[in-house]
Design a protein around this motif. Structure first.
Motif, mmCIF file in Angstrom:
data_model
loop_
_atom_site.group_PDB
_atom_site.id
_atom_site.type_symbol
_atom_site.label_atom_id
_atom_site.label_comp_id
_atom_site.label_asym_id
_atom_site.label_seq_id
_atom_site.Cartn_x
_atom_site.Cartn_y
_atom_site.Cartn_z
ATOM 1 N N THR A 1 -22.577 -24.827 -20.628
ATOM 2 C CA THR A 1 -22.393 -23.466 -20.128
ATOM 3 C C THR A 1 -23.526 -22.608 -20.673
ATOM 4 O O THR A 1 -24.129 -22.919 -21.691
ATOM 5 C CB THR A 1 -21.045 -22.850 -20.567
ATOM 6 O OG1 THR A 1 -21.095 -22.508 -21.951
ATOM 7 C CG2 THR A 1 -19.893 -23.804 -20.321
ATOM 8 N N ARG B 1 -8.803 -17.481 -28.990
ATOM 9 C CA ARG B 1 -8.543 -18.228 -27.761
ATOM 10 C C ARG B 1 -8.616 -19.731 -28.012
ATOM 11 O O ARG B 1 -7.775 -20.499 -27.545
ATOM 12 C CB ARG B 1 -9.550 -17.844 -26.676
ATOM 13 C CG ARG B 1 -9.274 -18.627 -25.392
ATOM 14 C CD ARG B 1 -10.354 -18.525 -24.362
ATOM 15 N NE ARG B 1 -10.010 -19.325 -23.187
ATOM 16 C CZ ARG B 1 -10.862 -19.665 -22.243
ATOM 17 N NH1 ARG B 1 -12.124 -19.285 -22.314
ATOM 18 N NH2 ARG B 1 -10.462 -20.407 -21.218
ATOM 19 N N ALA C 1 -14.083 -15.831 -21.797
ATOM 20 C CA ALA C 1 -12.990 -15.791 -20.820
ATOM 21 C C ALA C 1 -13.389 -16.353 -19.464
ATOM 22 O O ALA C 1 -12.528 -16.816 -18.702
ATOM 23 C CB ALA C 1 -12.500 -14.353 -20.656
ATOM 24 N N GLN C 2 -14.688 -16.332 -19.131
ATOM 25 C CA GLN C 2 -15.124 -16.828 -17.830
ATOM 26 C C GLN C 2 -15.329 -18.344 -17.802
ATOM 27 O O GLN C 2 -15.630 -18.914 -16.754
ATOM 28 C CB GLN C 2 -16.410 -16.113 -17.399
ATOM 29 C CG GLN C 2 -16.185 -14.659 -17.026
ATOM 30 C CD GLN C 2 -17.467 -13.961 -16.640
ATOM 31 O OE1 GLN C 2 -17.890 -13.005 -17.290
ATOM 32 N NE2 GLN C 2 -18.092 -14.418 -15.579
ATOM 33 N N ILE C 3 -15.146 -18.999 -18.945
ATOM 34 C CA ILE C 3 -15.108 -20.457 -18.990
ATOM 35 C C ILE C 3 -13.626 -20.837 -18.981
ATOM 36 O O ILE C 3 -12.905 -20.557 -19.936
ATOM 37 C CB ILE C 3 -15.796 -21.025 -20.247
ATOM 38 C CG1 ILE C 3 -17.210 -20.458 -20.394
ATOM 39 C CG2 ILE C 3 -15.813 -22.543 -20.209
ATOM 40 C CD1 ILE C 3 -18.134 -20.781 -19.245
ATOM 41 N N ASN C 4 -13.170 -21.450 -17.884
ATOM 42 C CA ASN C 4 -11.727 -21.671 -17.770
ATOM 43 C C ASN C 4 -11.267 -22.881 -18.580
ATOM 44 O O ASN C 4 -12.074 -23.683 -19.056
ATOM 45 C CB ASN C 4 -11.297 -21.773 -16.299
ATOM 46 C CG ASN C 4 -11.891 -22.972 -15.572
ATOM 47 O OD1 ASN C 4 -11.841 -24.095 -16.070
ATOM 48 N ND2 ASN C 4 -12.427 -22.724 -14.373
ATOM 49 N N ASP C 5 -9.952 -23.009 -18.714
ATOM 50 C CA ASP C 5 -9.373 -24.064 -19.553
ATOM 51 C C ASP C 5 -9.770 -25.461 -19.082
ATOM 52 O O ASP C 5 -10.022 -26.349 -19.900
ATOM 53 C CB ASP C 5 -7.844 -23.942 -19.561
ATOM 54 C CG ASP C 5 -7.355 -22.683 -20.256
ATOM 55 O OD1 ASP C 5 -8.197 -21.901 -20.736
ATOM 56 O OD2 ASP C 5 -6.122 -22.481 -20.297
ATOM 57 N N THR C 6 -9.812 -25.652 -17.777
ATOM 58 C CA THR C 6 -10.177 -26.966 -17.245
ATOM 59 C C THR C 6 -11.612 -27.329 -17.604
ATOM 60 O O THR C 6 -11.905 -28.481 -17.962
ATOM 61 C CB THR C 6 -9.991 -26.993 -15.718
ATOM 62 O OG1 THR C 6 -8.620 -26.747 -15.411
ATOM 63 C CG2 THR C 6 -10.418 -28.330 -15.140
ATOM 64 N N GLN C 7 -12.508 -26.362 -17.527
ATOM 65 C CA GLN C 7 -13.905 -26.607 -17.894
ATOM 66 C C GLN C 7 -14.038 -26.947 -19.375
ATOM 67 O O GLN C 7 -14.784 -27.857 -19.750
ATOM 68 C CB GLN C 7 -14.750 -25.392 -17.519
ATOM 69 C CG GLN C 7 -14.892 -25.197 -16.018
ATOM 70 C CD GLN C 7 -15.459 -23.841 -15.642
ATOM 71 O OE1 GLN C 7 -15.309 -22.853 -16.372
ATOM 72 N NE2 GLN C 7 -16.115 -23.768 -14.491
ATOM 73 N N HIS D 1 -4.839 -32.339 -20.654
ATOM 74 C CA HIS D 1 -5.954 -32.126 -19.723
ATOM 75 C C HIS D 1 -7.214 -32.831 -20.223
ATOM 76 O O HIS D 1 -7.975 -33.408 -19.431
ATOM 77 C CB HIS D 1 -6.229 -30.631 -19.551
ATOM 78 C CG HIS D 1 -5.243 -29.925 -18.685
ATOM 79 N ND1 HIS D 1 -4.771 -30.446 -17.503
ATOM 80 C CD2 HIS D 1 -4.648 -28.707 -18.823
ATOM 81 C CE1 HIS D 1 -3.913 -29.588 -16.954
ATOM 82 N NE2 HIS D 1 -3.828 -28.534 -17.743
#
Length: 273
Positions: free
Chosen positions: A17, A123, A92-98, A136
């Motif tokens: 990222t 977080r 916050a713009q990096i989601n949990d799945t990523q 996941h």
């Protein structure tokens, strides 16, 4: 602070990222922000997303790069890898799945030692303690082609992943509390750029402390007495201590000496015990 100085205690950086935003005073002279602006102007593909002009800037918008995700799986020789030297995995713009996919790659690349640093430890602590997130990670791990013949899920927390947080002033010592609540094989603090003394800092459960002064044209001066206090507390509780730089206009301007010597203590790498 230059990118070279930032990663001098690693063999390589890995940026699945890019991009971030200012959330505390340590971000004011962020090397990654100014470097992203230069990379955008040079036409670098990963730095064409602009961030908020108030808190971020040209080329520093948050982006997830699938093309970079599995790079560590191609590195055969064991390395120390700084994850996201140009970003923050907790944004916050990096989601949990990523994030789960990033952890899955780190699990598969077990020959490397990954150093994950965030200014958003709250977080990350919540995420890594959540069973659904661990599942996941396991699911993403199972989809990697090189894991097809492996039996079972990776050990949690991942033994080759070190979790860290940045603290620049006493107002942010609470980040160490969140780090302590994070499942991790190794926990470290990056006290850089150190902008003041840290009388509230609790080193309980912290394995490694890195201290550094700021560099660049707008650098804020480092008082070595702040560093001495941290060093002495590290020595008193067997926390390893690494003094990166005094800082100055250039990263190397002030040197690395503290009381006549360098301090280069580090934890053992994964697999070296």
């Amino acid at each position: 602070m230059s990118a070279e100085s930032k990663i001098e205690w690693t063999d390589r950086s890995w940026n699945p990222t890019t991009g971030c935003s200012k959330i505390s005073p340590g971000c004011d002279n962020c090397y990654a922000l100014s470097q992203s602006k230069r990379l955008k102007a040079m036409g670098a593909a990963k730095y064409q997303t602009d961030g908020d002009p108030v808190t971020s800037g040209p080329g520093f918008g948050v982006a997830f790069h699938d093309s970079a995700l599995t790079l560590p799986l191609q590195w055969r020789k064991p390395r120390r890898v700084f994850v996201n030297s140009m970003s923050d995995i907790g944004h916050a713009q990096i989601n949990d799945t990523q994030i789960a996919r990033i952890f899955a790659v780190m699990a598969a690349a077990e020959q490397h030692t990954f150093q994950v640093l965030t200014k958003r430890p709250k977080r990350i602590a919540k995420l890594l303690t959540r069973q659904s997130f661990v599942e996941h990670v396991h699911d993403a791990y199972a989809t990697l082609p090189q894991n097809a013949s492996r039996v079972g899920a990776p050990v949690w927390p991942l033994p080759n992943v070190w979790m860290g947080t940045s603290i620049e002033s006493d107002d942010y010592c609470w980040r160490a509390d969140e780090l302590r609540a994070t499942p991790a094989a190794m926990r470290f603090l990056s006290l850089e750029p150190l902008l003041g003394p840290l009388p509230s800092l609790d080193l309980t459960g912290i394995d490694w402390v890195i201290v550094g002064g700021e560099s660049g044209s707008g650098h804020r001066d480092l008082d070595l007495d702040w560093v001495r206090d941290i060093r002495d507390r590290c020595l008193g509780c067997a926390t390893r201590f690494f003094f990166k730089q005094v800082g100055g206009v250039r990263a190397a301007a002030g040197g690395r000496l503290l009381d006549g010597r360098t301090w280069d203590e580090m934890p053992e790498l994964a697999g070296s015990r």
